[in-house]
Design a protein around this motif. Sequence first.
Motif, PDB file in Angstrom:
ATOM      1  N   LEU A 122       5.728   9.138  -2.751  1.00 53.54           N
ATOM      2  CA  LEU A 122       5.648   8.438  -4.025  1.00 53.54           C
ATOM      3  C   LEU A 122       4.462   7.485  -3.944  1.00 53.54           C
ATOM      4  N   GLN A 125       4.372   2.691  -7.381  1.00 52.71           N
ATOM      5  CA  GLN A 125       5.647   2.014  -7.555  1.00 52.71           C
ATOM      6  C   GLN A 125       5.875   1.724  -9.038  1.00 52.71           C
ATOM      7  N   ASN A 129      11.511   3.447  -9.384  1.00 53.61           N
ATOM      8  CA  ASN A 129      11.552   3.816  -7.966  1.00 53.61           C
ATOM      9  C   ASN A 129      11.216   2.674  -7.022  1.00 53.61           C
ATOM     10  N   HIS A 133      11.290   3.122  -3.033  1.00 53.09           N
ATOM     11  CA  HIS A 133       9.943   3.602  -2.706  1.00 53.09           C
ATOM     12  C   HIS A 133       9.721   3.659  -1.198  1.00 53.09           C
ATOM     13  N   ASN A 137       9.645   7.252   1.123  1.00 49.16           N
ATOM     14  CA  ASN A 137       8.439   7.663   1.850  1.00 49.16           C
ATOM     15  C   ASN A 137       8.675   7.782   3.348  1.00 49.16           C
TER      16      ASN A 137
END
Length: 781
Positions: A122, A125, A129, A133, A137
Amino acid sequence: MMHDNRGRKAPTPPPAFRDTKPAEPEWAYAWNAEREAVRPAEIPTYAEKHASEHQMYAQLAETARAYDMLDQQPDFIQRVVMGTITSLERSNGVKRANMYLTKNFVERIFPRLHLVNRQYRLEKQTADNINFHWMYNKLPDLSTKKIDALAEEIAQFIALELSKVSTEAEEQSLSDFKTAAAMFSRVKSIARELGQDLPLKDKKKLSLDDMTPIIARLYSPDWWKRKLRRQAAIWREHLYIAFGQVSKKTSAYASRKAILEWKEQRRRTREFLKSMELEDEEGNRISLIDKYDASVSNPAIRRCELMTRIRGFENICEALGYAGEFYTITAPSRYHATNVHGHRNPKWDGTSPSGTQKYLCNIWAKIRAKLARKEISIFGIRVAEPHQDGTPHWHMLMFMKPEHVETVRQVIADYAMEEDAYELRNDRARKARFHVEPIDPDKGSATGYIAKYISKNIDGFALDDETDDESGKPLREMAASVSAWAARWRIRQFQFIGGAPVTVYRELRKLDDSDTAQGLSVEFATAHFAAYWSDWAGYTNAQGGPFVKRNALAVKNWYESSEKLSAFGEEVVRIRGVYDTQVGSGCPIITRLVEWKIVPKRAVDLAVDLSGANATPWSSVNNCTGPGIGPQDGRTENDMPVSNLEKLTPKERRKLVKRVREQESQRRQQRRSLGIKRRFDPGVKPEIAEKMRDSARITLGIELSLNEIKSLLTGQVMHVGDIGFRGQSDGEIYHVPAAPSPLKKFMKLKQKYGPKDETEQQEMLRRHLQKNSQSEFKGGQ
């Protein structure tokens, strides 16, 4: 005349003149020898000194930048790189290690990893999310437990957002359709921000019944668990491919971790199947593992069915006088992560094996459409198998009319070599992209051409002496790697083109009533007879031939909607039988007469027989005491060992111990009356052995032999089912915790030494910022 020189002599004449330099004298001591004059030290200029310092600082900055880039990678990549750096430091020094980091990793490895990470991470931001986030990840490094926790948080967040939408809809008095549309729009935006695609149907306009199951999936934690676990697995495997851990030099077809996970999953699946049964409405039960082994889920049965079908196609080809062609289609070089020698391919664009499979499917869609426009029909089988780096390629065995051979070959060649045609400069490059081999009956049958690829991609049957061209290892050993590759990327390995559907074929094989089949029509009876006797050619011809359309089949499956809905509120439609298209679907023949459900095995079915092989007890203790024990041999219920000691009261425990001791006393008296003396090993005290036997009878319900007692006293662990126990010198028996599996050990080490969770990271960052702010404040004062 006499000359008186008065004792004097004439001087010695000087030596003759020499043109060469006299030899250097040899000095008695090395320290006394002449040495060259010491030159003054060369003092660098300011420009030279400044250039040297600038180069040193540049190297330090480059190294620091390389470590920052390494920190962005998952932990399993960092461990491999740091292991290489440590090894180079020990063998070649720090300079060589830093050169590997700044040159090899930064210039060659990091760009490939970046190509992969940007497909899954991702990058931005957003409000939807921001809470997930950082953790999202880190998916390749997360354990299953942490992935499930993340799925729970996402599902809770979506449920909260849907409740807000529902409240707003109630305030605005919206209809059910508009409320569902608003909810659907909200979950669609959240899923997009989390990098997930919705399970949409191929419809331009969605109804209320279409949107409701999708909304239910998006706030279901189980749905998110499956999606995130799947995402983590393919992300990790894709990084292994980019790093070079999937190649003929390391692990062909799939990474070592993917192969181990696939084997572990198979083991767990079989253990689950062994512990469950199928039960019908009347309470009759059958073994689930036996049913599984008798179905096409069994690799051996699956292979036999594939060979039966392809042999049937060959029989049709011979009967109709058709020609056979064997095609091989490979993707362009930019789809391959490594070359044939196992080295990194600089042309690779980061495409995953599933992406390459989509490319090949698109190629075949174009070929099929072009042949349909030319009114050319073909039939056969397609096999997808991996190269050594996991990139798939296709082998196709196709049958067609002789007059269509050249046209079909040209159409396939045109589309297969259309992309990146500039690479095809010579015949070798063109052959690598597309290769055709006509089926020659003098060299072998068409089934023989494809049999090797079918066996390699299933279980390696009859390939003991064959060597894999990709990895150089025995083909039988590589079958597990190929299966792990197909399971990880969800690639359909075998697909038949043309012919009749195999689902109808399997349903007809379940029908044993030939009289009913003959009473419908000749076509139905012929199809049933051929399917029952595994005659794929006869079945295909009875259905309408190898080029039959789905709407022109003689026999079709009959589906029935279940009364129960799925977990997401969808209608469940299942196959219940078959019907003759001439008669109509209103008069089906039911092939699935019994409704089965999966239930756990009964405790009595899982009982342990200590006289034979080890088995797994249902309860925490062993309920069996060997053969011949029970009312039939004269023992009463009080003589039987108690299975669950935890439920006994202290009074009942004392009674049990008293009863066991009385029984042992009676046995001793019987042995004395018969003149039998118990022998004990000189190293084992009789009282310790008797105490250990009593403890084993009470806690485990078994009778220990002398050798078993000696083994327990030496510290060895014995197992009764899943229970491990060890004896001590005092004669007591203690339970030993079960040893964790290698997977659990790995998870524990990863949790201990792996990446910290989000709360710990935030707490460490908060303390670091607080410490820095305090030091700056003190400095300002």
